[in-house]
Design a protein around this motif. Sequence first.
Motif, PDB file in Angstrom:
ATOM      1  N   UNK A   1      19.211 -79.081  62.223  1.00 57.21           N
ATOM      2  CA  UNK A   1      19.600 -80.593  62.537  1.00 57.21           C
ATOM      3  C   UNK A   1      20.255 -80.881  63.695  1.00 57.21           C
ATOM      4  N   UNK A   2      20.486 -82.181  63.943  1.00 53.39           N
ATOM      5  CA  UNK A   2      21.309 -82.562  65.053  1.00 53.39           C
ATOM      6  C   UNK A   2      22.450 -83.108  64.716  1.00 53.39           C
ATOM      7  N   UNK A   3      22.735 -83.972  64.109  1.00 54.23           N
ATOM      8  CA  UNK A   3      24.028 -84.524  63.651  1.00 54.23           C
ATOM      9  C   UNK A   3      24.221 -85.073  62.301  1.00 54.23           C
ATOM     10  N   UNK A   4      24.653 -84.305  61.494  1.00 49.14           N
ATOM     11  CA  UNK A   4      24.374 -84.596  59.869  1.00 49.14           C
ATOM     12  C   UNK A   4      25.441 -83.798  59.014  1.00 49.14           C
ATOM     13  N   UNK A   5      25.383 -84.154  57.642  1.00 50.09           N
ATOM     14  CA  UNK A   5      26.389 -83.092  56.776  1.00 50.09           C
ATOM     15  C   UNK A   5      25.432 -82.558  55.837  1.00 50.09           C
ATOM     16  N   UNK A   6      25.452 -81.329  55.362  1.00 52.37           N
ATOM     17  CA  UNK A   6      24.771 -80.764  54.313  1.00 52.37           C
ATOM     18  C   UNK A   6      25.320 -79.602  53.887  1.00 52.37           C
ATOM     19  N   UNK A   7      24.734 -79.447  52.795  1.00 52.41           N
ATOM     20  CA  UNK A   7      25.060 -78.008  51.920  1.00 52.41           C
ATOM     21  C   UNK A   7      24.107 -76.823  51.870  1.00 52.41           C
ATOM     22  N   UNK A   8      24.381 -75.787  52.212  1.00 56.63           N
ATOM     23  CA  UNK A   8      23.322 -74.608  52.221  1.00 56.63           C
ATOM     24  C   UNK A   8      23.904 -73.409  51.193  1.00 56.63           C
ATOM     25  N   UNK A   9      22.936 -73.424  50.235  1.00 56.96           N
ATOM     26  CA  UNK A   9      23.715 -71.995  49.180  1.00 56.96           C
ATOM     27  C   UNK A   9      22.496 -71.317  49.542  1.00 56.96           C
ATOM     28  N   UNK A  10      22.789 -69.838  49.661  1.00 55.36           N
ATOM     29  CA  UNK A  10      21.736 -68.743  49.782  1.00 55.36           C
ATOM     30  C   UNK A  10      22.421 -67.629  49.173  1.00 55.36           C
ATOM     31  N   UNK A  11      21.826 -67.410  47.925  1.00 57.47           N
ATOM     32  CA  UNK A  11      22.251 -66.298  46.887  1.00 57.47           C
ATOM     33  C   UNK A  11      20.986 -65.425  46.728  1.00 57.47           C
ATOM     34  N   UNK A  12      21.073 -64.359  46.714  1.00 61.00           N
ATOM     35  CA  UNK A  12      19.899 -63.456  46.522  1.00 61.00           C
ATOM     36  C   UNK A  12      18.631 -64.013  47.313  1.00 61.00           C
ATOM     37  N   UNK A  13      17.356 -64.100  46.522  1.00 51.79           N
ATOM     38  CA  UNK A  13      16.305 -64.733  47.032  1.00 51.79           C
ATOM     39  C   UNK A  13      16.117 -66.112  47.035  1.00 51.79           C
ATOM     40  N   UNK A  14      17.255 -66.886  46.711  1.00 48.26           N
ATOM     41  CA  UNK A  14      16.949 -68.517  46.368  1.00 48.26           C
ATOM     42  C   UNK A  14      17.804 -69.085  47.536  1.00 48.26           C
ATOM     43  N   UNK A  15      17.155 -70.285  48.281  1.00 47.08           N
ATOM     44  CA  UNK A  15      17.918 -71.262  48.958  1.00 47.08           C
ATOM     45  C   UNK A  15      17.957 -72.450  48.450  1.00 47.08           C
ATOM     46  N   UNK A  16      19.167 -73.224  48.475  1.00 45.16           N
ATOM     47  CA  UNK A  16      19.172 -74.467  48.044  1.00 45.16           C
ATOM     48  C   UNK A  16      20.099 -75.318  49.181  1.00 45.16           C
ATOM     49  N   UNK A  17      19.277 -76.363  49.588  1.00 48.79           N
ATOM     50  CA  UNK A  17      19.788 -77.066  50.665  1.00 48.79           C
ATOM     51  C   UNK A  17      19.945 -78.583  50.053  1.00 48.79           C
ATOM     52  N   UNK A  18      21.139 -79.209  50.099  1.00 50.62           N
ATOM     53  CA  UNK A  18      21.492 -80.557  49.683  1.00 50.62           C
ATOM     54  C   UNK A  18      21.919 -81.350  51.041  1.00 50.62           C
ATOM     55  N   UNK A  19      21.239 -82.492  51.223  1.00 51.90           N
ATOM     56  CA  UNK A  19      21.648 -83.431  52.469  1.00 51.90           C
ATOM     57  C   UNK A  19      22.599 -84.566  52.117  1.00 51.90           C
ATOM     58  N   UNK A  20      23.694 -84.828  52.555  1.00 50.78           N
ATOM     59  CA  UNK A  20      24.596 -85.562  52.255  1.00 50.78           C
ATOM     60  C   UNK A  20      24.332 -86.849  53.390  1.00 50.78           C
ATOM     61  N   UNK A  21      24.275 -86.683  54.776  1.00 49.85           N
ATOM     62  CA  UNK A  21      24.034 -87.618  55.849  1.00 49.85           C
ATOM     63  C   UNK A  21      23.099 -86.966  56.724  1.00 49.85           C
ATOM     64  N   UNK A  22      22.342 -87.946  57.517  1.00 52.42           N
ATOM     65  CA  UNK A  22      21.449 -87.606  58.596  1.00 52.42           C
ATOM     66  C   UNK A  22      20.121 -87.092  57.957  1.00 52.42           C
ATOM     67  N   UNK A  23      19.550 -86.103  58.993  1.00 56.46           N
ATOM     68  CA  UNK A  23      18.472 -85.454  58.625  1.00 56.46           C
ATOM     69  C   UNK A  23      18.091 -84.191  58.930  1.00 56.46           C
ATOM     70  N   UNK A  24      17.515 -83.425  57.940  1.00 57.42           N
ATOM     71  CA  UNK A  24      17.662 -81.825  58.159  1.00 57.42           C
ATOM     72  C   UNK A  24      16.418 -81.395  58.070  1.00 57.42           C
ATOM     73  N   UNK A  25      15.951 -80.397  58.802  1.00 55.00           N
ATOM     74  CA  UNK A  25      14.545 -79.786  58.595  1.00 55.00           C
ATOM     75  C   UNK A  25      14.826 -78.332  58.230  1.00 55.00           C
ATOM     76  N   UNK A  26      14.293 -78.054  57.283  1.00 53.94           N
ATOM     77  CA  UNK A  26      14.033 -76.691  56.505  1.00 53.94           C
ATOM     78  C   UNK A  26      12.793 -75.844  56.637  1.00 53.94           C
ATOM     79  N   UNK A  27      12.676 -74.786  57.201  1.00 55.81           N
ATOM     80  CA  UNK A  27      11.719 -74.000  57.580  1.00 55.81           C
ATOM     81  C   UNK A  27      11.785 -72.629  56.938  1.00 55.81           C
TER      82      UNK A  27
END
Length: 314
Positions: free
Chosen positions: A173-199
């Motif tokens: 990201x550059x400037x934003x708010x977001x939530x990242x949850x990585x448990x085991x082999x699972x990744x969850x990303x939720x964006x609250x403001x701005x722009x996020x790139x997930x790779x």
Amino acid sequence: MSSNSENSEDFLARWLSGEISPEEKEAFESSAEARDLKEILQSVDKVAMPAYDVEAELTRLKASIEQEKTATKVRSISPIWRMAVAAVLIIGVSFVYFLTRPNWEVYATGFGETQVITLPDRSVVTLNVNSVLKYKPDSYAENRELALTGEAFFEVTKGVNFQVNTDEGEVIVKGTSFNVRQRGERLDVQVYTGVVNVIENEVDKTLRKGDAIRIEKGRLVNESVNDVGEKPLWLTDNIVELEDVALADALESLRNSFGISIESDISLTSERFTGSYPGDNVEVAIQIVLSTHAIEYDYDSASKKLVIKGVAGN
């Protein structure tokens, strides 16, 4: 400590690293050996460490020992000097490690714990239960890169790219708010403001406010658009939300939230759970998670032990 002890060098190493008990420390530091050794170490401290050739000194010491063995009168090396040489070696190794060690700033939470972290650029990270966050402060200004295991909410100030690395993917990201949850082999990303790139592997997704994504075992398994507030509920209301996870993962979430131990003789990987539970009431949380599948259980609050007995009627 006896001067003739076969483990004197081991004791010295533990003393230098502060790993001996208070009783051992008091007894040793009141001895004549300790006073002599401290004087030697104080002298060693005045020597520029990079210029001290430990290998050469050790070679000369070994040669001296061999000469002593061939002499008519056999003399043993004073124990205090043996200890001093060991101290110099330990200090030398420690100095090399200090120069070459990875320079990480590490934050970790335990079961039921959260932590608010302010980064050097004034970005704020709220670390959720049983999670670890680390970054390199020396290079952070030019490279805002962090590593996360677990879950965290990020409020990022504007600047150079801000990157969160997990075992299951990268979030940039550059400037934003977001939530990242990585448990085991699972990744969850939720964006609250701005722009996020997930790779991750073949996945390369750009997310905006409300967008959410799930990657599991390197594959994209779900995308959704949600009505979100300013922050996730686990942060504002102490409510844990889970969506379409294996029941075993929901139980792991309970363990992270409350630090309980769990025993089960039945497989829980095929059953799924979607719902939320309060992060401050363990008995209500257990009931919510297990009642969805009519699972019978016993919970002992004194030992914090949950025993899953089976499915009702089976």
